[in-house]
Design a protein around this motif. Structure first.
Motif, PDB file in Angstrom:
ATOM      1  N   CYS A 190      -3.110  14.439  -2.934  1.00  0.00           N
ATOM      2  CA  CYS A 190      -4.402  14.553  -3.678  1.00  0.00           C
ATOM      3  C   CYS A 190      -4.738  13.105  -3.925  1.00  0.00           C
ATOM      4  O   CYS A 190      -5.846  12.758  -4.172  1.00  0.00           O
ATOM      5  N   ILE A 191      -3.834  12.147  -3.973  1.00  0.00           N
ATOM      6  CA  ILE A 191      -4.143  10.785  -4.467  1.00  0.00           C
ATOM      7  C   ILE A 191      -4.197   9.827  -3.459  1.00  0.00           C
ATOM      8  O   ILE A 191      -4.314   8.702  -3.539  1.00  0.00           O
ATOM      9  N   ARG A 192      -3.999  10.228  -2.103  1.00  0.00           N
ATOM     10  CA  ARG A 192      -3.890   9.359  -0.780  1.00  0.00           C
ATOM     11  C   ARG A 192      -4.739  10.367  -0.009  1.00  0.00           C
ATOM     12  O   ARG A 192      -3.905  10.418   1.196  1.00  0.00           O
ATOM     13  N   PRO A 193      -5.823  10.604   0.224  1.00  0.00           N
ATOM     14  CA  PRO A 193      -6.223  11.799   0.846  1.00  0.00           C
ATOM     15  C   PRO A 193      -6.880  10.983   2.172  1.00  0.00           C
ATOM     16  O   PRO A 193      -6.995   9.771   2.497  1.00  0.00           O
ATOM     17  N   SER A 194      -6.482  11.884   3.443  1.00  0.00           N
ATOM     18  CA  SER A 194      -7.096  11.294   4.751  1.00  0.00           C
ATOM     19  C   SER A 194      -8.761  11.418   4.673  1.00  0.00           C
ATOM     20  O   SER A 194      -9.219  12.152   4.297  1.00  0.00           O
ATOM     21  N   VAL A 195      -9.126  10.340   5.434  1.00  0.00           N
ATOM     22  CA  VAL A 195     -10.716  10.281   5.337  1.00  0.00           C
ATOM     23  C   VAL A 195     -11.051  10.518   7.052  1.00  0.00           C
ATOM     24  O   VAL A 195     -10.555   9.556   7.539  1.00  0.00           O
ATOM     25  N   ALA A 202     -12.153   8.895  16.699  1.00  0.00           N
ATOM     26  CA  ALA A 202     -11.934   9.960  16.664  1.00  0.00           C
ATOM     27  C   ALA A 202     -10.929  10.224  15.808  1.00  0.00           C
ATOM     28  O   ALA A 202      -9.795   9.354  15.830  1.00  0.00           O
ATOM     29  N   GLY A 203     -10.608  11.395  14.835  1.00  0.00           N
ATOM     30  CA  GLY A 203      -9.574  11.560  14.117  1.00  0.00           C
ATOM     31  C   GLY A 203      -9.833  11.153  12.779  1.00  0.00           C
ATOM     32  O   GLY A 203     -10.873  10.872  12.173  1.00  0.00           O
ATOM     33  N   THR A 204      -8.565  10.716  11.787  1.00  0.00           N
ATOM     34  CA  THR A 204      -8.778  10.468  10.614  1.00  0.00           C
ATOM     35  C   THR A 204      -8.384   9.024  10.172  1.00  0.00           C
ATOM     36  O   THR A 204      -7.263   8.572  10.983  1.00  0.00           O
ATOM     37  N   THR A 205      -8.766   8.461   9.213  1.00  0.00           N
ATOM     38  CA  THR A 205      -8.035   7.055   8.682  1.00  0.00           C
ATOM     39  C   THR A 205      -7.156   7.580   7.402  1.00  0.00           C
ATOM     40  O   THR A 205      -7.641   8.027   6.670  1.00  0.00           O
ATOM     41  N   GLU A 206      -5.899   6.951   7.462  1.00  0.00           N
ATOM     42  CA  GLU A 206      -5.020   7.265   6.383  1.00  0.00           C
ATOM     43  C   GLU A 206      -5.246   6.478   5.295  1.00  0.00           C
ATOM     44  O   GLU A 206      -5.694   5.259   5.529  1.00  0.00           O
ATOM     45  N   ASP A 207      -4.812   6.735   4.190  1.00  0.00           N
ATOM     46  CA  ASP A 207      -4.701   6.091   2.839  1.00  0.00           C
ATOM     47  C   ASP A 207      -3.725   4.787   2.970  1.00  0.00           C
ATOM     48  O   ASP A 207      -2.922   4.954   3.619  1.00  0.00           O
ATOM     49  N   ASP A 208      -3.992   3.882   2.085  1.00  0.00           N
ATOM     50  CA  ASP A 208      -3.080   2.815   2.036  1.00  0.00           C
ATOM     51  C   ASP A 208      -1.657   2.994   1.576  1.00  0.00           C
ATOM     52  O   ASP A 208      -0.739   2.604   2.182  1.00  0.00           O
ATOM     53  N   LYS A 246       1.585   2.539   3.942  1.00  0.00           N
ATOM     54  CA  LYS A 246       2.764   1.878   3.523  1.00  0.00           C
ATOM     55  C   LYS A 246       4.073   2.776   3.291  1.00  0.00           C
ATOM     56  O   LYS A 246       5.159   2.123   3.598  1.00  0.00           O
ATOM     57  N   GLN A 247       4.048   3.971   3.062  1.00  0.00           N
ATOM     58  CA  GLN A 247       5.028   4.925   3.066  1.00  0.00           C
ATOM     59  C   GLN A 247       5.617   4.710   4.509  1.00  0.00           C
ATOM     60  O   GLN A 247       7.026   4.658   4.582  1.00  0.00           O
ATOM     61  N   SER A 248       4.839   4.755   5.515  1.00  0.00           N
ATOM     62  CA  SER A 248       5.269   4.989   6.927  1.00  0.00           C
ATOM     63  C   SER A 248       6.061   3.611   7.357  1.00  0.00           C
ATOM     64  O   SER A 248       6.949   3.594   7.928  1.00  0.00           O
ATOM     65  N   GLU A 249       5.383   2.461   6.911  1.00  0.00           N
ATOM     66  CA  GLU A 249       6.313   1.284   7.053  1.00  0.00           C
ATOM     67  C   GLU A 249       7.556   1.260   6.497  1.00  0.00           C
ATOM     68  O   GLU A 249       8.534   0.875   6.958  1.00  0.00           O
ATOM     69  N   ILE A 250       7.624   1.756   5.290  1.00  0.00           N
ATOM     70  CA  ILE A 250       8.917   1.621   4.685  1.00  0.00           C
ATOM     71  C   ILE A 250      10.033   2.503   5.420  1.00  0.00           C
ATOM     72  O   ILE A 250      11.009   1.963   5.507  1.00  0.00           O
ATOM     73  N   LEU A 251       9.460   3.690   5.862  1.00  0.00           N
ATOM     74  CA  LEU A 251      10.423   4.602   6.783  1.00  0.00           C
ATOM     75  C   LEU A 251      10.879   3.725   8.035  1.00  0.00           C
ATOM     76  O   LEU A 251      11.882   4.001   8.239  1.00  0.00           O
ATOM     77  N   LEU A 252       9.902   3.131   8.667  1.00  0.00           N
ATOM     78  CA  LEU A 252      10.177   2.417   9.896  1.00  0.00           C
ATOM     79  C   LEU A 252      10.952   1.075   9.747  1.00  0.00           C
ATOM     80  O   LEU A 252      12.108   1.187  10.544  1.00  0.00           O
ATOM     81  N   ILE A 253      10.857   0.406   8.641  1.00  0.00           N
ATOM     82  CA  ILE A 253      11.919  -0.652   8.444  1.00  0.00           C
ATOM     83  C   ILE A 253      13.197   0.007   8.283  1.00  0.00           C
ATOM     84  O   ILE A 253      14.172  -0.590   8.480  1.00  0.00           O
ATOM     85  N   ASN A 254      13.452   1.126   7.254  1.00  0.00           N
ATOM     86  CA  ASN A 254      14.527   1.696   6.986  1.00  0.00           C
ATOM     87  C   ASN A 254      15.265   2.146   8.167  1.00  0.00           C
ATOM     88  O   ASN A 254      16.593   1.958   8.563  1.00  0.00           O
ATOM     89  N   ASP A 255      14.622   2.769   9.071  1.00  0.00           N
ATOM     90  CA  ASP A 255      15.321   3.236  10.536  1.00  0.00           C
ATOM     91  C   ASP A 255      15.725   1.990  11.166  1.00  0.00           C
ATOM     92  O   ASP A 255      16.679   1.795  11.876  1.00  0.00           O
TER      93      ASP A 255
END
Length: 267
Positions: A134-139, A145-151, A155-164
């Motif tokens: 609710c505090i990082r909604p997709s727009v 086409a599709g949605t734009t993800e919240d900042d 950032k959470q996706s980048e953290i998971l990627l770097i951890n992998d």
């Protein structure tokens, strides 16, 4: 006793303890030399200088330099690093976490932590919380086409990627320099997740796109506190500044005594 008096008393006790601790240069338990800790160059570097202010002719300095000299027999690359600067240690988060865990429970209240479960080790972030959707909604994007993800989601996706990436480099036997670089990059993105305006970022590590961290969503005129909670003009109500207070729990709000005693709460 009012909260401000309690806060001042805690600060006075903490400053007295700090003044007495600075006079002791050796650990009373293991006899290790105690030195100053300061912020180092670069991003989030902490330097520990146990032999600061000691001359090279000092017996303790001579003993440490002789150990380094013996180490050069097995590793010739260390020869260029021998000197007083080689005795400066860089503390990484794992070392700091281990040191905090070793603090006796009886000494924790002396640090200003009076809660039963308080521990300095909790100050080191080992797990990053995932904020609710609710505090990082997709727009929905109007351009593509599709949605734009919240900042925050990005950032959470980048953290998971770097951890992998770190896990793959460690299991595949990459050089320690590469793993250390990945480690620093992970720390940077976790810091940007909380505060996107952190200073001291090297030019080579600057993100290509600026984002809004959690701190930016809370502070300032457009933040949650001033923008959404404070100073709403309505009848029969007292107005005050709703803001965080170190003397209150996170779910509590301070109300002036006069307002609490005179005003009524009406459904």
């Amino acid at each position: 006793m009012c909260p401000s008096d309690v806060k001042r008393r805690r600060q006075s006790i903490t400053s007295q303890i700090l003044g007495k601790a600075k006079k002791h240069t050796k650990c009373p338990h293991c006899g290790a030399i105690n030195g100053p800790v300061k912020k180092g160059p670069g991003l989030m570097k902490i330097l520990y200088e146990p032999f600061r202010g000691k001359k090279t002719t000092d017996p303790i300095m001579q003993e440490q330099l002789n150990e380094l000299q013996e180490a050069t027999v097995r590793n010739r690359e260390l020869a260029a690093m021998i000197g007083p600067a080689a005795l400066i240690c860089e503390l990484n988060p794992l070392q700091v976490l281990d040191l905090f865990k070793r603090i006796p429970k009886s000494d924790v209240p002396l640090l200003g932590m009076t809660s039963a479960d308080a521990n300095p080790a909790n100050l080191i972030v080992t797990r990053v919380f995932v904020s609710p959707v609710c505090i990082r909604p997709s727009v929905v994007s109007e351009i593509k086409a599709g949605t734009t993800e919240d900042d925050l989601t990005m950032k959470q996706s980048e953290i998971l990627l770097i951890n992998d990436v770190i896990n793959k480099h460690m299991t595949s036997g990459h050089k320690i320099e590469q793993v250390q670089e990945d480690w620093d990059f992970l720390q940077l993105h976790v810091s940007l997740y909380f505060n996107s305006e952190v200073s001291g970022i090297p030019m080579t590590m600057l993100p290509k796109k600026s984002s809004r961290g959690i701190v930016q969503r809370l502070k300032g005129k457009q933040g949650r506190f001033r923008g959404n909670l404070s100073g709403k003009r309505v009848d029969f109500s007292g107005r005050t500044v709703i803001s965080p207070d170190p003397n209150l729990m996170i779910h509590q709000v301070g109300v002036p005594e006069r307002v609490a005693r005179i005003l009524l709460f009406l459904d």
